[in-house]
Design an enzyme around this catalytic site. Structure first.
Site, PDB file in Angstrom:
ATOM      1  N   GLY A 194       0.070   0.788 -55.604  1.00  0.00           N
ATOM      2  CA  GLY A 194       0.012  -0.384 -56.472  1.00  0.00           C
ATOM      3  C   GLY A 194       1.152  -0.371 -57.459  1.00  0.00           C
ATOM      4  O   GLY A 194       2.253   0.075 -57.154  1.00  0.00           O
ATOM      5  N   GLU A 195       0.892  -0.885 -58.663  1.00  0.00           N
ATOM      6  CA  GLU A 195       1.854  -0.931 -59.775  1.00  0.00           C
ATOM      7  C   GLU A 195       2.979  -1.938 -59.566  1.00  0.00           C
ATOM      8  O   GLU A 195       3.703  -2.245 -60.501  1.00  0.00           O
ATOM      9  CB  GLU A 195       2.521   0.440 -60.023  1.00  0.00           C
ATOM     10  CG  GLU A 195       1.619   1.582 -60.321  1.00  0.00           C
ATOM     11  CD  GLU A 195       2.406   2.883 -60.556  1.00  0.00           C
ATOM     12  OE1 GLU A 195       3.655   2.864 -60.467  1.00  0.00           O
ATOM     13  OE2 GLU A 195       1.766   3.907 -60.825  1.00  0.00           O
ATOM     14  N   GLY A 196       3.194  -2.415 -58.358  1.00  0.00           N
ATOM     15  CA  GLY A 196       4.385  -3.174 -58.022  1.00  0.00           C
ATOM     16  C   GLY A 196       5.423  -2.315 -57.330  1.00  0.00           C
ATOM     17  O   GLY A 196       6.544  -2.774 -57.073  1.00  0.00           O
TER      18      GLY A 196
END
Length: 346
Positions: free
Chosen positions: A311-313
């Site tokens: 995740g997180e980008g």
């Protein structure tokens, strides 16, 4: 709540598409030799409405929020990790922080509802709705008013950011559960096929997560409309991303979609305004089993498959150079005529 949802127009332009196809086919290469990079160039050109696309001031937006459902043991990590990772993002030590620096992406972290007070600093935007959502196993994660406010917040945050490209990121312990629930309800899939290990559950933890999510889905059987499902399952960061996607789509920005949770936000936005997905590029397909199913529902073909589940980008940042390359191919690669290169004989 409808006033929070902009109308997203259809950007289909057959004449522009024909010009883009012609420009790509006339570059000094065999037809189709750049494979999916050609399709990416076509998509970006169509989004930005030009045969010479330039990606300007790309923005990585990481939305963070806590989930009441996390108390039911649906994650391998404790809820405190949400605020600790927000601090890590801002200190520059997280994967997305490193990758954003590498690729020249401006990083903005939004506190959408984290159970922690943060000191104001550059790169942090406070749009806190509450200190985490309610427990979706006992009632709706959000009220309708909270859900609407989060969507408005996402729109306002994007409106204040420069550039023509938005990369989606998120952080929230328990949010893979929300994404699985949204996919099941809005995608019409059985919940079990939507559930994965998230942050790294063992077999017992995965079984517990499945049982809890079955209960949550049954409790909110009536939450079938997109906004009702979003309010029922959460979370604040997903709802904020829904608003961000809607605003970016309205402004005709290129939207780079990261993993399972960010894609769930796009799924909600697409259910509200189907043309949203025309502005989207899927960065990658994550190791979460529901992500491929979700991308299929959106009709998006991911650029990468690196078995990511962070995740997180992070996946969006890793895919970013491909978008820049696609644009440069359109703008800078010579045509047969300009380079004086002979074509294949007819």
């Amino acid at each position: 709540m409808t006033e929070t949802i902009p109308t997203i127009s259809d950007i289909t332009d057959a004449q522009l598409a024909a010009r883009l196809h012609s420009a790509i086919d006339n570059k000094t290469k065999p037809l189709g030799a750049l494979g999916r990079l050609e399709a990416l160039a076509l998509r970006i050109g169509s989004i930005l409405g030009t045969e010479n696309p330039v990606l300007e001031a790309p923005q990585m937006l990481v939305c963070a929020g806590d989930h009441g459902l996390a108390a039911r043991g649906v994650s391998a990590f404790p809820g405190d990790v949400t605020w600790q990772m927000v601090e890590n993002f801002l200190a520059g030590g997280a994967a997305v922080s490193v990758l954003a620096r590498q690729h020249g992406l401006a990083l903005t972290v939004v506190d959408c509802g984290v159970r922690r007070d943060f000191q104001p600093r550059p790169g942090l935007v406070s749009r806190r709705i509450a200190e985490g959502t309610a427990d979706a196993s006992t009632g709706p994660a959000m009220t309708a008013a909270q859900c609407a406010q989060a969507i408005v917040n996402g729109r306002e945050v994007v409106r204040a950011l420069p550039g023509n490209a938005l990369l989606l990121g998120e952080m929230g312990i328990g949010n893979s559960s929300s994404a699985a629930l949204l996919l099941s309800r809005l995608g019409g899939l059985g919940i079990d096929v939507c559930i994965g290990v998230g942050t790294g559950l063992d077999a017992a933890g995965l079984a517990r997560k499945r049982e809890v999510l079955r209960q949550v889905l049954a409790l909110h059987a009536g939450a079938t409309a997109p906004l009702d499902a979003l309010a029922a399952f959460g979370g604040f960061e997903i709802a904020t991303l829904v608003g961000a996607v809607l605003q970016a789509a309205e402004e005709r920005r290129v939207i780079v979609v990261d993993g399972f949770i960010a894609s769930a936000a796009v799924l909600v936005a697409q259910a509200l305004q189907p043309c949203v997905v025309q502005r989207c590029v899927a960065a990658h397909c994550s190791a979460e089993p529901g992500h491929l199913l979700l991308l299929e529902r959106l009709g998006l073909d991911p650029l990468l498959n690196l078995e990511l589940r962070l995740g997180e980008g992070s996946g969006g940042a890793l895919a970013w150079p491909l978008l820049e390359s696609a644009c440069r191919i359109l703008r800078e690669m010579a045509s047969f005529e300009s380079a004086g290169v002979s074509r294949k004989d007819a």
